[in-house]
Design a protein around this motif. Structure first.
Motif, PDB file in Angstrom:
ATOM      1  N   ALA A 332       0.813  -1.208   0.000  1.00  0.00           N
ATOM      2  CA  ALA A 332       0.000   0.000   0.000  1.00  0.00           C
ATOM      3  C   ALA A 332       0.841   1.249   0.000  1.00  0.00           C
ATOM      4  N   GLU A 416     -11.102   4.127  -2.743  1.00  0.00           N
ATOM      5  CA  GLU A 416     -10.516   2.834  -2.455  1.00  0.00           C
ATOM      6  C   GLU A 416     -10.740   2.523  -0.988  1.00  0.00           C
ATOM      7  N   GLU A 418     -10.333   0.904   2.715  1.00  0.00           N
ATOM      8  CA  GLU A 418      -9.148   0.556   3.500  1.00  0.00           C
ATOM      9  C   GLU A 418      -9.219  -0.917   3.868  1.00  0.00           C
ATOM     10  N   HIS A 420      -7.684  -4.403   5.409  1.00  0.00           N
ATOM     11  CA  HIS A 420      -6.736  -4.858   6.434  1.00  0.00           C
ATOM     12  C   HIS A 420      -5.699  -5.763   5.784  1.00  0.00           C
ATOM     13  N   ASN A 579     -11.218  -9.935   4.971  1.00  0.00           N
ATOM     14  CA  ASN A 579     -11.904  -8.652   4.850  1.00  0.00           C
ATOM     15  C   ASN A 579     -13.317  -8.865   4.360  1.00  0.00           C
ATOM     16  N   ILE A 587     -13.665   1.575   5.976  1.00  0.00           N
ATOM     17  CA  ILE A 587     -12.755   0.504   6.378  1.00  0.00           C
ATOM     18  C   ILE A 587     -13.487  -0.830   6.275  1.00  0.00           C
ATOM     19  N   SER A 616      -6.916  -1.977  14.542  1.00  0.00           N
ATOM     20  CA  SER A 616      -6.541  -3.049  13.624  1.00  0.00           C
ATOM     21  C   SER A 616      -6.219  -4.298  14.423  1.00  0.00           C
TER      22      SER A 616
END
Length: 853
Positions: A332, A416, A418, A420, A579, A587, A616
């Motif tokens: 990323a 875009e 987010e 994990h 995800n 997110i 996170s």
């Protein structure tokens, strides 16, 4: 013509310490030394230098902007001189002891002063009354150095430590102490311990006690490549080339080396140095280097970089010599090709993490934007506007209808979510040339990069049960799992070689049966897990691949939530996390699935991993009793209750490390690296300061008892005017005692629920049944203690007391009898009667709200 004949010294000063610097534009070269005057040379000219006579003697350091320069001297004065009038402008600051070094911020607004005093002073060059004092270092300071953005100031102390301060806040803040890179030395020593910030802003280098140059990343404070010099004397000075492609070093052995920063090889050795070089400087734009020695001599070497390498000097900004580039490894935040945009990387590296960071703007720029055909030749600003497909201005320059002042997003920028990133529990990133592959209660596996291959070492805590081993790793394993049965490793695709899985059992009653298997081409390993029965692999194709411990594939299926994040395993159970749908904050929510492989049963399917907003996931694992646990970035440990019953699972916190008593005083700054849960304790590695991962040598494991976060600390005193509501000491003690008992009740209730669920699906032993009875007794004991507190509080608390009694675990009526006796002991007769009635209802099988005939 030889080098000795071609390069002739200029006698700039009388014998003694002599220093020099270039102005940023390279037009002037300034030298200062033991005698007056200070001399200003014009680059590329053989004309006599300009002499500045009105200056202090015995100057020890000099720095310059394009319009002025600053010199520090042994008498403790730091003076500012004008390059326009070639005269003393002002005395910026005085110290009582000799000044050893000065550093100028890139914008020329601040000068940092190192002296034999314990305090580093940072003085504004326009207003000398504006002074910051850096006082964290316990001894005198030898060197100071600003990075290329002016965001960080590195202080080399004579105690052998580097103190890095952030200068981007209102008050400078110490953000890192670096130990073991420089050696302790006297402030007047010829040897150098100066921090050399790399021009790309992401790393710095220092001379080490072993006469090498060690590079350290500023992004994660991990050691990177090392220039292994052949100097037989202490390094006295070193400097990066303006684009970071080369490094020059010199030492008391009177040799000067030119290094290629990428290959770490010496390009050329200059052994015609007759006196020890004390200062060296690259010309900002030309292939020229200048240096001075202790005899007051100045040497200017044109064509310093050999012709066959000079093309590299003329290229754009080059990356710092990382072993494993932290940005390049993060997809990323990957670094773009420096040759395609050195200015972008320079801005990104120099300003990353600052309040006015340019990262967002750089990420919003594309290569197409750099090569656009619209030219702002009249200064009207059209090139900065967003254009449509026909090259016309859109209405993007207008404010939003609601008057919002948010920054406009380029039309090419699409949303875009987010996501994990995937991670391996118990694994750490590269720290220099080594990293942990696995760290748990069985042992730990770590690997060392040897550039062409790795070496893997596995060590155990119980060396009577298992023997340590190590091996050469040509496959470059980057993940590992370890338990009492064996070790599982995985590697990523490398060229034509696909991803690899390797299992090595510890001991067998036959010949050891190691096995390897390759994954399909193009498939990368996201995470692996190892249980007593299965090896689990999740991949970039969102496949979950399950093998027996002998390498037999038993299950392959595609994970519903993607991209995959991580996995864990215990006995026949496999837990995968991926995800899921995007939340309102943009997110992705994490979803987990728990499956019994042997029975082919799904216990929980695509349920939500309960994380705090903005948090996170840091680790996931099963405890020694087989219960799932997660640890998040906020420092909270949670367990999954009732996970064997579909749709009944819920995440329950068992420990918030931010509320540990060891942090109550506020004097410690530490975080915790999760390792395991065993024996109803949380095992972790304590990380000091800004550290994010454990490092070598191996850290000691620390365990903490569970402590459910129920309430914050009760205040012991009220503010002025609240005298009527103040709690006296006895009241405060009683309140804290009640909080302690309440936490113990909730904690034991959670653990009782865990044990009950586990024992309901297993054949229990007498020891397990005894442990379950003890846990139930702990719950009842806590409730009786709460009942006692309510009885002591008075008759008006009778309703709450009866509610507490209703929570007792009392299959045979003994607890209600004990509660009734407790109420009568404190003369709460009405409460005692209510408890007796409750006991009679339970005896006949009625609920508490049903009437008794």
């Amino acid at each position: 013509m030889s080098i000795q004949q071609r390069v002739q010294p200029r006698q700039a000063h009388t014998p003694g310490t002599t220093v020099l610097c270039y102005t940023p534009d390279g037009k002037k070269l300034i030298t200062a030394g033991a005698s007056n005057p200070i001399r200003v040379f014009t680059s590329g000219s053989d004309a006599e230098p300009i002499n500045i006579d009105d200056c202090m003697p015995d100057n020890t350091s000099v720095v310059a902007s394009n319009t002025f320069f600053i010199a520090g001297s042994e008498d403790g004065t730091v003076c500012k001189y004008s390059l326009e009038t070639n005269s003393l402008e002002t005395i910026l600051v005085r110290s009582t002891l000799p000044v050893r070094d000065v550093a100028l911020s890139p914008d020329g607004n601040w000068v940092a002063v190192a002296s034999d005093e314990l305090v580093v002073k940072v003085v504004n060059t326009e207003d000398m009354t504006r002074v910051f004092r850096l006082q964290e270092q316990p001894k005198a300071v030898k060197h100071v150095a600003f990075d290329n953005s002016g965001t960080y100031l590195a202080v080399s102390c004579t105690d052998g430590q580097i103190y890095v301060y952030s200068m981007s806040t209102n008050e400078p803040q110490l953000i890192k102490r670096v130990d073991g890179m420089i050696r302790s030395m006297g402030s007047a020593s010829e040897a150098s311990s100066k921090v050399l910030w790399h021009p790309d802003g992401r790393a710095f280098a220092t001379p080490t006690p072993t006469r090498e140059i060690q590079v350290m990343s500023r992004l994660d404070w991990h050691r990177q490549k090392t220039f292994k010099t052949d100097h037989i004397g202490d390094i006295t000075t070193a400097a990066w080339s303006p684009n970071g492609a080369f490094l020059v070093t010199t030492a008391t052995d009177r040799k000067l080396y030119l290094w290629d920063a990428k290959s770490l090889k010496v390009i050329k050795t200059y052994d015609d140095i007759r006196e020890t070089v004390l200062a060296v400087a690259w010309h900002p734009t030309e292939n020229t280097i200048s240096y001075t020695n202790g005899e007051g001599q100045l040497f200017i070497r044109p064509d310093f970089v050999p012709e066959e390498h000079v093309a590299l000097l003329r290229q754009g900004l080059q990356p710092a010599p990382f072993l494993h580039d932290p940005l390049a490894e993060n997809g990323a935040n990957g670094v773009r090709n420096l040759n395609n945009g050195p200015e972008k990387l320079a801005m990104r590296g120099a300003r990353a993490g600052t309040p006015d960071s340019l990262d967002d703007m750089l990420d919003g720029m594309s290569d197409a934007e750099d090569d656009g055909f619209v030219v702002d030749d009249d200064g009207a600003g059209y090139a900065d506007e967003v254009l449509n497909g026909h090259g016309k201005r859109t209405n993007g320059h207008l404010d939003a209808l609601n008057g919002a002042t948010k920054r406009r997003v380029p039309a090419s920028h699409s949303f875009e979510p987010e996501v994990h990133p995937s991670f391996q529990p118990g694994s750490t990133p590269w720290q220099g040339n080594r990293r942990y592959l696995c760290l748990n209660l069985t042992g730990f596996a770590w690997t060392v990069s040897q550039e062409t291959h790795h070496t893997v070492t596995v060590e155990f805590y119980d060396r009577e049960a298992h023997r340590d081993f190590h091996f050469t790793d040509p496959y470059l394993y980057d993940k590992a799992c370890l338990n009492d049965n064996g070790a599982l490793f995985s590697s990523q695709p490398n060229g034509a070689s696909p991803a690899m899985i390797f299992y090595r059992p510890h001991e067998t009653w036959t010949t050891r049966t190691e096995w390897r298997t390759e994954l399909p081409a193009g498939e990368e390993v996201s995470a692996i897990a190892l249980s007593e029965s299965y090896a689990v692999v999740t991949t970039s194709s969102n496949y979950v691949r399950i093998f027996t411990l002998f390498g037999v594939p038993v299950r392959v299926y595609r994970q519903k939530s993607s991209p995959t994040v991580t996995c864990a395993a215990w006995r026949d159970y496999v837990m995968t996390i991926g995800n899921g749908p995007i939340g309102g904050d943009g997110i992705c929510r994490l979803l987990y699935t728990i499956e019994n492989i042997k029975r082919d049963e799904v216990c929980q399917s695509e349920d939500v991993v309960a994380l705090a907003p903005g948090a996170s996931l840091q680790s996931v694992f099963f405890s020694d009793n087989g219960d799932p646990y997660i640890y998040d970035s906020t420092g909270v440990l949670l367990t999954l209750l009732h996970w064997r019953t579909p749709s009944q699972a819920r995440w329950t916190p068992l420990l918030d490390t931010r509320q540990l008593s060891r942090l109550a005083a506020g004097t410690k700054t530490e975080s915790y690296w999760p390792v395991a849960v065993a024996g109803n304790k949380f095992y972790c590695v304590i990380l000091k300061g800004a550290d994010k991962h454990p490092y070598f040598p191996r850290s000691i494991l620390t365990d903490f008892e569970f402590q459910i976060p129920l309430s914050g600390p009760r205040p012991s005193k009220k503010g002025k005017g609240d005298v009527d509501t103040e709690m006296d000491d006895d009241t405060e003690e009683a309140s804290n005692k009640q909080l302690e008992i309440e936490e113990r009740f909730v904690r034991n209730s959670v653990l009782l629920a865990q044990q009950t669920d586990t024992f309901s699906v297993t054949r229990t032993t007498s020891d397990q049944r005894h442990a379950l009875a003890l846990r139930e007794s702990d719950v009842n004991k806590a409730l009786l203690q709460l009942l006692q507190l309510e009885c002591l509080a008075g008759e008006e608390r009778g309703m709450k007391a009866l509610e507490i009694v209703g929570l007792l675990k009392d299959p045979n009526g003994n607890m209600l009898t004990a509660a009734e006796k407790l109420a009568r002991k404190y003369q709460r007769d009405v409460l005692a009667e209510k408890i007796r009635e409750l006991a009679e209802r339970r005896l006949v099988g009625l609920d508490a709200d049903e009437e008794l005939d």
